[in-house]
Write an enzyme that holds these catalytic residues in place. Structure first.
Site, PDB file in Angstrom:
ATOM      1  N   HIS A 142      -9.873   1.279   4.425  1.00 33.51           N
ATOM      2  CA  HIS A 142      -8.402   1.342   5.736  1.00 33.51           C
ATOM      3  C   HIS A 142      -8.638   2.308   6.853  1.00 33.51           C
ATOM      4  O   HIS A 142      -9.579   3.820   6.626  1.00 33.51           O
ATOM      5  CB  HIS A 142      -7.393   2.721   4.251  1.00 33.51           C
ATOM      6  CG  HIS A 142      -5.610   2.286   5.064  1.00 33.51           C
ATOM      7  ND1 HIS A 142      -5.527   2.650   6.031  1.00 33.51           N
ATOM      8  CD2 HIS A 142      -4.729   1.050   5.328  1.00 33.51           C
ATOM      9  CE1 HIS A 142      -4.488   2.516   5.950  1.00 33.51           C
ATOM     10  NE2 HIS A 142      -4.166   1.542   5.717  1.00 33.51           N
ATOM     11  N   GLU A 172      -5.994  -4.275  10.703  1.00 36.98           N
ATOM     12  CA  GLU A 172      -5.037  -3.449  10.823  1.00 36.98           C
ATOM     13  C   GLU A 172      -5.504  -2.462  12.041  1.00 36.98           C
ATOM     14  O   GLU A 172      -6.272  -1.957  12.169  1.00 36.98           O
ATOM     15  CB  GLU A 172      -4.990  -2.365   9.656  1.00 36.98           C
ATOM     16  CG  GLU A 172      -4.280  -3.462   8.338  1.00 36.98           C
ATOM     17  CD  GLU A 172      -3.916  -2.154   7.720  1.00 36.98           C
ATOM     18  OE1 GLU A 172      -2.638  -2.286   7.437  1.00 36.98           O
ATOM     19  OE2 GLU A 172      -4.500  -1.391   7.138  1.00 36.98           O
ATOM     20  N   GLY A 189       2.413   2.510  10.790  1.00 34.10           N
ATOM     21  CA  GLY A 189       3.057   3.121  10.751  1.00 34.10           C
ATOM     22  C   GLY A 189       3.958   4.018  12.273  1.00 34.10           C
ATOM     23  O   GLY A 189       4.131   5.304  11.852  1.00 34.10           O
ATOM     24  N   LYS A 198      -0.219   4.113  -0.032  1.00 27.76           N
ATOM     25  CA  LYS A 198      -0.677   5.178  -0.164  1.00 27.76           C
ATOM     26  C   LYS A 198      -0.578   6.314  -0.634  1.00 27.76           C
ATOM     27  O   LYS A 198      -0.233   6.428  -2.314  1.00 27.76           O
ATOM     28  CB  LYS A 198      -0.143   5.591   1.825  1.00 27.76           C
ATOM     29  CG  LYS A 198      -0.376   4.401   2.255  1.00 27.76           C
ATOM     30  CD  LYS A 198       0.347   4.860   3.340  1.00 27.76           C
ATOM     31  CE  LYS A 198       0.276   3.704   5.019  1.00 27.76           C
ATOM     32  NZ  LYS A 198      -0.065   3.591   5.837  1.00 27.76           N
ATOM     33  N   GLU A 223      -6.507   5.111   7.506  1.00 35.14           N
ATOM     34  CA  GLU A 223      -6.626   6.990   7.108  1.00 35.14           C
ATOM     35  C   GLU A 223      -7.427   7.218   6.462  1.00 35.14           C
ATOM     36  O   GLU A 223      -8.062   8.715   6.588  1.00 35.14           O
ATOM     37  CB  GLU A 223      -5.341   6.307   6.643  1.00 35.14           C
ATOM     38  CG  GLU A 223      -3.663   6.499   7.742  1.00 35.14           C
ATOM     39  CD  GLU A 223      -2.296   5.966   6.419  1.00 35.14           C
ATOM     40  OE1 GLU A 223      -2.782   5.806   5.135  1.00 35.14           O
ATOM     41  OE2 GLU A 223      -1.569   4.623   7.205  1.00 35.14           O
ATOM     42  N   SER A 252       2.955  -1.861  10.903  1.00 38.12           N
ATOM     43  CA  SER A 252       4.595  -2.319  10.929  1.00 38.12           C
ATOM     44  C   SER A 252       4.808  -3.333  10.646  1.00 38.12           C
ATOM     45  O   SER A 252       5.821  -3.709  11.353  1.00 38.12           O
ATOM     46  CB  SER A 252       4.633  -1.685  12.133  1.00 38.12           C
ATOM     47  OG  SER A 252       4.556  -0.344  12.493  1.00 38.12           O
ATOM     48  N   ASN A 275       0.877  -1.570  -0.385  1.00 40.17           N
ATOM     49  CA  ASN A 275       0.073   0.154   0.283  1.00 40.17           C
ATOM     50  C   ASN A 275       1.029   1.362   0.255  1.00 40.17           C
ATOM     51  O   ASN A 275       1.416   2.151   0.710  1.00 40.17           O
ATOM     52  CB  ASN A 275      -0.814  -0.305   0.814  1.00 40.17           C
ATOM     53  CG  ASN A 275      -1.829   1.202   1.165  1.00 40.17           C
ATOM     54  OD1 ASN A 275      -1.742   2.073   0.748  1.00 40.17           O
ATOM     55  ND2 ASN A 275      -2.827   1.731   2.355  1.00 40.17           N
TER      56      ASN A 275
HETATM   57  P1  PGA Z   1       2.425   0.466   7.866  1.00 39.14           P
HETATM   58  O1  PGA Z   1       0.722   0.213   7.346  1.00 39.14           O
HETATM   59  O2  PGA Z   1       3.127  -0.875   7.453  1.00 39.14           O
HETATM   60  O3  PGA Z   1       3.234   1.607   7.054  1.00 39.14           O
HETATM   61  O4  PGA Z   1       2.513   0.403   9.245  1.00 39.14           O
HETATM   62  C1  PGA Z   1       0.256  -0.516   7.045  1.00 39.14           C
HETATM   63  C2  PGA Z   1      -1.005  -0.380   5.931  1.00 39.14           C
HETATM   64  O5  PGA Z   1      -1.393   1.426   6.496  1.00 39.14           O
HETATM   65  O6  PGA Z   1      -1.558  -0.529   6.009  1.00 39.14           O
END
Ligand code: PGA
Length: 236
Positions: free
Chosen positions: A89, A155, A161, A10, A91, A201, A8
């Site tokens: 997601h 998640e 993140g 983003k 976000e 992460s 992903n």
């Molecule tokens: P990350 O993000 O691996 O940077 O923690 C995962 C995600 O948002 O799908």
């Protein structure tokens, strides 16, 4: 069945040139391309479609077309020849105020358009209640038949993140919880066959443990922007 490894990206990288470089490096380095899906920003999708790795979108709208400035419909995505879309997601929930109800509308139209949906759920706190609500409300009205095209990514918001990945034990207990909720809505058999992924992460140090524990795939944000790191995860 080998776990799916989903990148992903983003809102990255900031130019098509950089995106092409990242894509090409990943493509060269990944041994088994059949389990890798790259989800770049919308504007890069057409450049990567049919270029040797499966690509997916990061979101879509809940209407096929119309006066909805800025939106991209699942119909358009499917007609471009793209098969996957990430929906729900955290976000999107946080910054764009997506609710379980709007995510449910998106899921239903995306499935109707025969896209494969990577449906993200995850808690800030109060895990059981939040996941139960997200799964039940997100899947409201989704037919048993359409569920074959849906995957769920667990998640936890606090793991995304942050460098604080969820432990393998806790991840597996959440995977079990998700299967239990899905089993209550549909059937045990459907829940057992559902692909449940983990994201938050994930890096090359911890990815192997999730794979060993039996998650059906990994959704990778930050580490998918570093070709070397992502390739190591995919090739583990
Ligand atoms: P990350 O993000 O691996 O940077 O923690 C995962 C995600 O948002 O799908």
């Amino acid at each position: 069945m080998k776990p799916l490894i989903i990148a992903n990206w983003k809102c990255n990288p900031e130019s098509l040139k950089k995106a092409e470089k990242l894509f090409d490096l990943i493509k060269k380095g990944v041994k088994d391309k059949s389990n890798v899906i790259i989800c770049p920003p919308f504007v890069y999708l057409s450049s990567f479609k049919g270029k040797g790795l499966t690509v997916g979108a990061q979101d879509c709208f809940w209407k096929k077309s119309g006066s909805f400035t800025g939106e991209i419909s699942p119909t358009m995505i499917k007609k471009m020849g793209i098969d996957y879309v990430i929906l729900g997601h955290s976000e999107r929930r946080k910054y764009f105020k997506e609710s379980n109800e709007t995510i449910n509308r998106k899921i239903k139209l995306a499935l109707k358009e025969k896209l494969k949906v990577i449906f993200c759920v995850g808690e800030k706190e109060e895990k059981k209640k939040v996941i139960e609500e997200q799964v039940k409300e997100g899947l409201k009205g989704v037919s048993q038949g359409d569920m074959k095209n849906l995957l769920i990514a667990y998640e936890p918001v606090w793991a995304i993140g942050t460098g604080r990945a969820c432990s393998v034990e806790e991840t597996m207990s959440s995977v079990l919880l998700i299967r239990k909720i899905v089993s209550g809505i549909y059937s045990r058999k459907l829940a057992d066959n559902l692909k449940v992924l983990y994201g938050g992460s994930v890096n090359r140090q911890n990815a192997g443990e999730y794979k060993k524990a039996g998650v059906n795939g990994l959704l990778i944000g930050g580490a998918s922007l570093k070709a070397g790191e992502f390739i190591k995860i995919a090739n583990l």
